[in-house]
Design a protein around this motif. Sequence first.
Motif, PDB file in Angstrom:
ATOM      1  N   GLY A  91       0.836  -1.194   0.000  1.00  0.00           N
ATOM      2  CA  GLY A  91       0.000   0.000   0.000  1.00  0.00           C
ATOM      3  C   GLY A  91       0.870   1.241   0.000  1.00  0.00           C
ATOM      4  O   GLY A  91       1.745   1.390  -0.845  1.00  0.00           O
ATOM      5  N   ASP A  92       0.670   2.110   0.974  1.00  0.00           N
ATOM      6  CA  ASP A  92       1.464   3.334   1.062  1.00  0.00           C
ATOM      7  C   ASP A  92       2.639   3.181   2.033  1.00  0.00           C
ATOM      8  O   ASP A  92       3.216   4.161   2.482  1.00  0.00           O
ATOM      9  CB  ASP A  92       0.590   4.517   1.458  1.00  0.00           C
ATOM     10  N   LYS A  93       3.015   1.941   2.339  1.00  0.00           N
ATOM     11  CA  LYS A  93       4.134   1.658   3.252  1.00  0.00           C
ATOM     12  C   LYS A  93       5.162   0.770   2.541  1.00  0.00           C
ATOM     13  O   LYS A  93       4.879   0.167   1.513  1.00  0.00           O
ATOM     14  CB  LYS A  93       3.646   0.913   4.497  1.00  0.00           C
ATOM     15  N   VAL A  94       6.332   0.683   3.114  1.00  0.00           N
ATOM     16  CA  VAL A  94       7.355  -0.267   2.688  1.00  0.00           C
ATOM     17  C   VAL A  94       7.653  -1.128   3.909  1.00  0.00           C
ATOM     18  O   VAL A  94       7.916  -0.596   4.997  1.00  0.00           O
ATOM     19  CB  VAL A  94       8.642   0.447   2.206  1.00  0.00           C
ATOM     20  N   ILE A  95       7.553  -2.439   3.737  1.00  0.00           N
ATOM     21  CA  ILE A  95       7.808  -3.344   4.863  1.00  0.00           C
ATOM     22  C   ILE A  95       9.008  -4.220   4.529  1.00  0.00           C
ATOM     23  O   ILE A  95       9.346  -4.422   3.358  1.00  0.00           O
ATOM     24  CB  ILE A  95       6.572  -4.203   5.207  1.00  0.00           C
TER      25      ILE A  95
ATOM     26  N   TYR B   4       8.131   1.041   7.202  1.00  0.00           N
ATOM     27  CA  TYR B   4       8.516   2.406   6.853  1.00  0.00           C
ATOM     28  C   TYR B   4       7.326   3.102   6.216  1.00  0.00           C
ATOM     29  O   TYR B   4       6.480   2.448   5.600  1.00  0.00           O
ATOM     30  CB  TYR B   4       9.672   2.401   5.841  1.00  0.00           C
ATOM     31  N   GLU B   5       7.263   4.428   6.345  1.00  0.00           N
ATOM     32  CA  GLU B   5       6.219   5.203   5.687  1.00  0.00           C
ATOM     33  C   GLU B   5       6.858   6.328   4.885  1.00  0.00           C
ATOM     34  O   GLU B   5       7.944   6.802   5.217  1.00  0.00           O
ATOM     35  CB  GLU B   5       5.232   5.763   6.706  1.00  0.00           C
ATOM     36  N   PHE B   6       6.164   6.738   3.820  1.00  0.00           N
ATOM     37  CA  PHE B   6       6.659   7.827   2.984  1.00  0.00           C
ATOM     38  C   PHE B   6       6.536   9.142   3.735  1.00  0.00           C
ATOM     39  O   PHE B   6       5.541   9.404   4.397  1.00  0.00           O
ATOM     40  CB  PHE B   6       5.887   7.876   1.660  1.00  0.00           C
ATOM     41  N   LEU B   7       7.568   9.971   3.618  1.00  0.00           N
ATOM     42  CA  LEU B   7       7.607  11.240   4.336  1.00  0.00           C
ATOM     43  C   LEU B   7       7.212  12.418   3.451  1.00  0.00           C
ATOM     44  O   LEU B   7       7.053  13.535   3.949  1.00  0.00           O
ATOM     45  CB  LEU B   7       9.001  11.475   4.919  1.00  0.00           C
ATOM     46  N   THR B   8       7.067  12.172   2.150  1.00  0.00           N
ATOM     47  CA  THR B   8       6.680  13.225   1.210  1.00  0.00           C
ATOM     48  C   THR B   8       5.591  12.686   0.291  1.00  0.00           C
ATOM     49  O   THR B   8       5.237  11.503   0.359  1.00  0.00           O
ATOM     50  CB  THR B   8       7.893  13.664   0.360  1.00  0.00           C
TER      51      THR B   8
ATOM     52  N   GLY C  38      10.512   7.036   6.293  1.00  0.00           N
ATOM     53  CA  GLY C  38      10.934   7.041   7.686  1.00  0.00           C
ATOM     54  C   GLY C  38      10.476   5.778   8.395  1.00  0.00           C
ATOM     55  O   GLY C  38       9.412   5.234   8.096  1.00  0.00           O
ATOM     56  N   LEU C  39      11.273   5.320   9.324  1.00  0.00           N
ATOM     57  CA  LEU C  39      10.952   4.130  10.104  1.00  0.00           C
ATOM     58  C   LEU C  39       9.770   4.416  11.014  1.00  0.00           C
ATOM     59  O   LEU C  39       9.784   5.382  11.776  1.00  0.00           O
ATOM     60  CB  LEU C  39      12.173   3.710  10.917  1.00  0.00           C
ATOM     61  N   ARG C  40       8.750   3.570  10.941  1.00  0.00           N
ATOM     62  CA  ARG C  40       7.542   3.758  11.742  1.00  0.00           C
ATOM     63  C   ARG C  40       7.424   2.734  12.859  1.00  0.00           C
ATOM     64  O   ARG C  40       6.990   3.045  13.957  1.00  0.00           O
ATOM     65  CB  ARG C  40       6.330   3.671  10.824  1.00  0.00           C
ATOM     66  N   GLU C  41       7.779   1.475  12.581  1.00  0.00           N
ATOM     67  CA  GLU C  41       7.659   0.388  13.561  1.00  0.00           C
ATOM     68  C   GLU C  41       8.776  -0.622  13.352  1.00  0.00           C
ATOM     69  O   GLU C  41       9.178  -0.874  12.222  1.00  0.00           O
ATOM     70  CB  GLU C  41       6.337  -0.367  13.372  1.00  0.00           C
TER      71      GLU C  41
END
Length: 95
Positions: free
Chosen positions: A33-37, A56-60, A70-73
């Motif tokens: 989706g809108d994340k990178v795992i 990770y989640e997109f910062l822009t 950016g690292l989220r979890e």
Amino acid sequence: MSKMTERARTYRLPNPSTPEDLECRWSKTLRYGDKVILAGHYYNGAGKPSYYGAVYEFLTEDTGCEAEIGLREVSGVDFMDDGHALEWAMKNANN
């Protein structure tokens, strides 16, 4: 220092990063989706759980391969295989 920051340092997870950088450094990365795992491996000893998951989640607004993420979890437990680490990451990407 937070537990997530400690685990990120232990596993040498970059923050921030790009999807391209993660794909070059880890073999188990997925756009979800809108994340990178990702699922990574960190040797904890013979026969011990050694896999972890990260989200990770997109910062822009840019979501290309060179976009800033950016690292989220980071998983708080270690898993016996990369499949369970990715399962954890998929569940936590939606939270």
